[in-house]
Design a protein around this motif. Structure first.
Motif: not given
Length: 310
Positions: A201-209, A265-280
């Motif tokens: 239940n917390i996997k996407w928040g965990l990845i984001y953190g 930092a850009l790679v981090t932002l890409v991973i963050k964006s992908v994680s948010e997209w998959r969570m949504e």
């Protein structure tokens, strides 16, 4: 249409922003991003490649630069898993249980956000330095904390440990404890409940953190600068190495290493964006499936772990 509905519709239209206001706000936001985000990034890469790819690669292959890159990755590899363990444990305790001192623990989690990183580094010097509280005892046993890798790890850990906990606490509080209690009633142990119910239940928040924690660990400067001693080839991380090169007027080499940090930092932002997209996407899929669950029409939607073996 009733008179009240007509009036509410007209009020809604009048309260809407004019098209020129929306365009102005969007233009200001894009202009701000270009001026303070895109333009500095372009300047970094332009300056790094000013003398060509040969000079750029040579700057990154410098022994001191390679040592700084290795140390930065090592510190991140140590601090992120430790912050992960602490963040999950702290969030689980705060969100799922009531205990004495809960508010105090929450305050401690927020402490690194309110303390300057330089002050945090000075605290470790006071505690573990040669003239600090434990300095003489450590020196007698040949243990060096300050001006060595352990001090850098401790300072970075202090700065980064709240990120994962702060991402998970509101998420776990919003989810409540109903599913965990149901799993326990069905005979699951505490660990089984955590691995089969809480963690999914917390996997996407965990990845984001973890992404935010890793980015801060690699880019931390203030606290690390105090405890590192700026020993080239030994205790200089990438941000510190950039400062040393720039102070020595080696601007191309400095911007080359800085560009590598920018790429991370850009790679981090890409991973963050992908994680948010998959969570949504996953949340939308769950919302679409909800009416099809048995009993959903009566408000008895099954929990997310239903059907999985406990």
């Amino acid at each position: 249409m009733s008179a009240a509905e007509g009036r509410s519709g007209r009020v809604g239209v009048r309260q809407g922003e004019a098209p020129w206001v929306r365009r102005l706000l969007i233009g200001l936001a894009l202009g701000f991003m270009f001026l303070f985000l895109v333009l500095p990034l372009l300047a970094v890469f332009t300056e790094a490649l000013r003398l060509g790819w040969g000079a750029y690669i040579e700057a990154l292959r410098d022994p001191y630069a390679m040592s700084a890159i290795r140390l930065t990755l090592l510190v991140a590899a140590i601090t992120v898993p430790l912050s992960l363990v602490f963040g999950v444990a702290a969030a689980w305790a705060v969100a799922k249980f009531e205990f004495w001192g809960k508010s105090f623990l929450t305050t401690l989690i927020d402490l690194p956000f309110s303390v300057s990183p330089v002050v945090a580094g000075l605290i470790y010097v006071l505690v573990f330095g040669a003239q600090g509280w434990f300095g003489p005892w450590l020196d007698e046993r040949g243990i060096q904390i300050i001006f060595a890798v352990p001090g850098i790890v401790l300072a970075t850990l202090f700065i980064t440990f709240p990120f994962i906990a702060r991402e998970l606490i509101p998420l776990m509080q919003a989810q409540g404890t109903d599913e965990e209690q149901a799993a326990l009633v069905l005979g699951a142990s505490g660990w089984q409940t955590f691995w089969r119910v809480t963690l999914p239940n917390i996997k996407w928040g965990l990845i984001y953190g973890v992404i935010l924690c890793n980015a801060r660990a690699m880019g931390e400067f203030g606290a690390v600068s105090v405890v590192s001693g700026h020993i080239r080839g030994q205790t200089n991380t990438m941000p510190l190495h950039v400062e040393v090169l720039y102070n020595e007027f080696q601007s191309v080499a400095a911007f080359a290493v800085a560009s590598l940090l920018a790429l991370l930092a850009l790679v981090t932002l890409v991973i963050k964006s992908v994680s948010e997209w998959r969570m949504e996407r996953e949340m939308k899929a769950l919302d679409a499936m909800a009416p099809e669950r048995p009993g959903a029409a009566a408000g008895a939607a099954s929990p997310s772990w239903a059907g999985r073996p406990i």
